[in-house]
Design a protein around this motif. Structure first.
Motif, mmCIF file in Angstrom:
data_model
loop_
_atom_site.group_PDB
_atom_site.id
_atom_site.type_symbol
_atom_site.label_atom_id
_atom_site.label_comp_id
_atom_site.label_asym_id
_atom_site.label_seq_id
_atom_site.Cartn_x
_atom_site.Cartn_y
_atom_site.Cartn_z
ATOM 1 N N THR A 99 42.766 6.302 2.795
ATOM 2 C CA THR A 99 43.761 6.418 1.731
ATOM 3 C C THR A 99 44.446 7.754 1.900
ATOM 4 O O THR A 99 43.784 8.791 2.028
ATOM 5 N N THR A 100 45.754 7.749 1.923
ATOM 6 C CA THR A 100 46.477 9.007 2.061
ATOM 7 C C THR A 100 47.389 9.181 0.865
ATOM 8 O O THR A 100 47.701 8.231 0.160
ATOM 9 N N LEU A 119 48.389 10.517 -6.191
ATOM 10 C CA LEU A 119 48.408 9.394 -7.123
ATOM 11 C C LEU A 119 49.709 8.595 -7.029
ATOM 12 O O LEU A 119 49.719 7.396 -7.216
ATOM 13 N N ARG A 178 50.436 6.959 -3.029
ATOM 14 C CA ARG A 178 49.205 6.502 -2.420
ATOM 15 C C ARG A 178 49.496 5.413 -1.380
ATOM 16 O O ARG A 178 50.227 4.463 -1.638
ATOM 17 N N ARG A 179 48.950 5.602 -0.200
ATOM 18 C CA ARG A 179 49.098 4.575 0.832
ATOM 19 C C ARG A 179 47.729 4.236 1.377
ATOM 20 O O ARG A 179 46.885 5.097 1.556
#
Lengths: 334, 316
Positions: free
Chosen positions: A26-27, A30, A33-34
């Motif tokens: 997860t990159t 909030l 978020r991808r």
């Protein structure tokens, strides 16, 4: 939830088994978020009965290095299990875990950044021996270091006492292999070990891998994007596309009769060192970088596949055996 | 493009390193010539020498480079600048990292065009659209910054800049290292396609023999600053005359069949004090000649369009 098989090690279990391994990164924060599924439900085994070189192939971003890192514990899997000799590595006892860390070694792509440039190269060989308390005395230590250096076709006089920058790329990479070898591993994971090394020295390291497999009984998981070198040294091949296995099997079958449209295109695009066999059709650069859909179901190759059918969009293809030692994940064959 | 006895040296603490030491090569119009050799053999320095891109501590020691009959070495900075991009251009090594990170792709291409031509805003915009289309990038990329593109896309943006004024001579320095196989094929096919589209010549620098077999018309093999063999690609692969060329071919893995890869022992010699005689002598698997130690072999014509620098060949 501990795996049931993990409780007791089985003798007939494969050396290493990956079961439905998934890793999600997860990159962003909030807002932006991808979610990136780097490894998506991957299962395969490294058999224990005889040593072999298994290639994990795929283009950049296919998750091949992530799988290597998951195996050595650099990343923890989001779901799925890694079993070493039938035991789940996550629920191993301390001493089992310690021998796992010793018996599964990794060789990285860049033969320079693995070293600390301030120390002579002896240190990188000596540290693991001390850590695992493998040598009884100083003399024993020296003897083991020398033996390992000679096993990778280097001369101890030439490399010991040198700083990393004084050695060539090929020598540095061989020393890393020697270091892994000293710990008497069962598996060496080699992540693109030759891609940063000159073509003329590349052949030497590849020959080393083959020799070490035969002489020391070490299995290799050879992670690469270069199918030509993979074909030269390995017995099995696993091909990844965006985190999933698309084709897997005996190297001769996979390379000479590829079934998945992605692999067919890939193999056709590999330059051959024969001027009489040139690429036939011209590839448009446009089609090769279509950004793909991120839906959960369907074949990931759908956007680029020339043979796609409606079913490919709706249903995720499963890996199915089409002949002995040859499995493909494609609806065209199911 | 004619190169005569070009010498490009690097100043080092130990003395001059002869990275390019007397290279002569003729590249005709509409021809793709591959330059192959190990890293450090002087391939990229040769390109820099030809294109007048040498910077200290590197300097041109001697030799002439004729481009359409004009000696590039005799031209002043301003004259050379006017020729760059327009007459000849360069796709640098690791070119995906050679874009300006704080400028949009569109503006970087526009800078290239406006540095050479005065044209109206609409003309230039139209040209940029065509170029981006030509290298197979989606039109939106024009407004993007380099970090928004993948490696292969950035590579193509650089190619679009290099080709914006349709130069007659292009040097591509390892254009596809670090690219995926399928993208590599698309990029190579595009670069070699400019031969047909604009009738340009291409000098392709690479260390991958398989790539040259796939794309080039002629091949020049370089070792320790010198050319050791030049010939048509088909001829060189069929019958390599220099032992080094043979070794390079035998060290290339291939899907065509499993075979043991042969590897050269030893290292390339020092370029500061090259040994007398043949520079390949110590690593040569066929070294057997007294003459190799005494006399440096020079590049000789052997048959049509074929040259080799090896004493053994003359012994046969």
């Amino acid at each position: 939830m501990p795996s049931l098989v993990g409780e007791v090690g089985r003798m007939d279990a494969p050396l290493l088994e990956l079961r439905n391994l998934t890793k999600v990164f997860t990159t962003g924060g909030l807002v932006h978020r991808r979610i990136l599924k780097a490894v998506d439900n991957v299962s395969f085994i490294i058999p224990g009965d005889k040593p072999m070189v298994i290639t994990l192939a795929g283009e950049s971003g296919s998750g091949k290095s992530t799988i290597g890192r998951l195996i050595i514990g650099e990343h923890t899997p989001t779901s799925g299990n890694i079993l070493y000799q039938g035991r789940d590595v996550r629920y191993m006892s301390r001493s089992d875990r310690r021998s796992y860390v010793r018996e599964v070694q990794m060789v990285y792509q860049d033969p320079y950044s693995t070293y600390n440039p301030l120390y002579v190269v002896d240190r990188i060989l000596r540290m693991p021996l001390r850590n695992f308390k493998l040598a009884k005395s100083k003399e024993d230590e020296d003897r083991m270091i020398k033996g390992a250096i000679e096993a990778v076709n280097l001369s101890a006089d030439r490399v010991l006492g040198k700083y990393p920058h004084e050695l060539s790329g090929g020598e540095r990479q061989r020393l890393i292999v020697a270091r892994a070898l000293m710990l008497r591993p069962r598996i060496i994971i080699a992540d693109e070990p030759v891609s940063m090394i000159d073509a003329s020295l590349r052949a030497g390291i590849l020959n080393d891998i083959e020799r070490l497999k035969n002489e020391f009984g070490v299995s290799f998981l050879y992670i690469t994007h270069d199918l030509s070198t993979a074909y030269t040294i390995s017995q099995r091949m696993i091909v990844l596309y965006r985190g999933s296995i698309v084709e897997e099997g005996d190297i001769e079958k996979v390379v000479n009769a590829p079934k998945h449209p992605y692999l067919q295109k890939l193999i056709e695009s590999i330059p051959l060192p024969n001027p009489e066999m040139k690429w036939k059709e011209k590839l448009s650069m446009r089609t090769e970088e279509i950004t793909y859909k991120t839906e959960e179901s369907g074949c990931k190759y759908y956007g680029r596949c020339p043979l796609a059918i409606d079913r490919c969009l709706k249903e995720t293809p499963r890996l199915a055996e089409i002949e002995l030692e040859h499995r493909v994940a494609c609806h065209l064959y199911a | 493009m004619e190169v005569h006895d070009l010498k490009v040296y690097y100043m080092t603490a130990a003395g001059a390193a002869r990275a390019v030491d007397g290279v002569s090569l003729v590249i005709t119009r509409g021809e793709i010539v591959g330059i192959v050799g190990e890293s450090g053999c002087g391939k990229s320095t040769l390109a820099a020498g030809i294109l007048r891109l040498v910077r200290p501590p590197c300097y041109v020691k001697g030799g002439r480079v004729l481009f359409d009959g004009v000696d590039l070495m005799s031209l002043g900075h301003e004259e050379i600048r006017k020729m760059r991009l327009k007459r000849f251009s360069w796709i640098p090594q690791g070119s995906m990292n050679s874009l300006n990170p704080i400028k949009r792709i569109r503006d970087q291409i526009r800078d290239g065009i406006l540095a050479h031509e005065e044209s109206s805003h609409t003309d230039v915009s139209k040209r940029i659209r065509e170029l981006i289309e030509m290298v197979g990038l989606p039109p939106e990329t024009a407004m993007m910054y380099p970090h928004e593109l993948s490696g292969g896309m950035r590579q193509r943006a650089v190619i679009a800049i290099a080709l914006c004024l349709q130069p007659q001579f292009v040097v591509a320095d390892e254009p596809t290292t670090a690219l995926d196989v399928v993208v590599q094929r698309a990029v190579l096919q595009f670069i070699t396609g400019i031969k047909d589209d604009f009738g340009s010549s291409v000098m392709l620098i690479t260390h991958d023999m398989a790539v040259t077999a796939e794309t080039c018309d002629r091949l020049a093999v370089m070792y320790a600053g010198k050319l050791v063999e030049v010939g048509r690609v088909e001829d060189v692969f069929k019958e390599p005359l220099h032992p080094y060329t043979k070794a390079l071919i035998e060290a290339t893995p291939s899907l065509l069949g499993k075979r043991k890869l042969r590897m050269l022992s030893g290292f390339p010699p020092s370029l500061v004090n090259p040994m007398p005689g043949c520079r390949f002598r110590e690593r040569c698997p066929e070294y057997n000649c007294q003459k190799c130690g005494d006399e440096e072999p020079s590049l000789h014509e052997v048959g049509s369009n074929r040259m080799v620098a090896c004493h053994l060949w003359w012994g046969k």
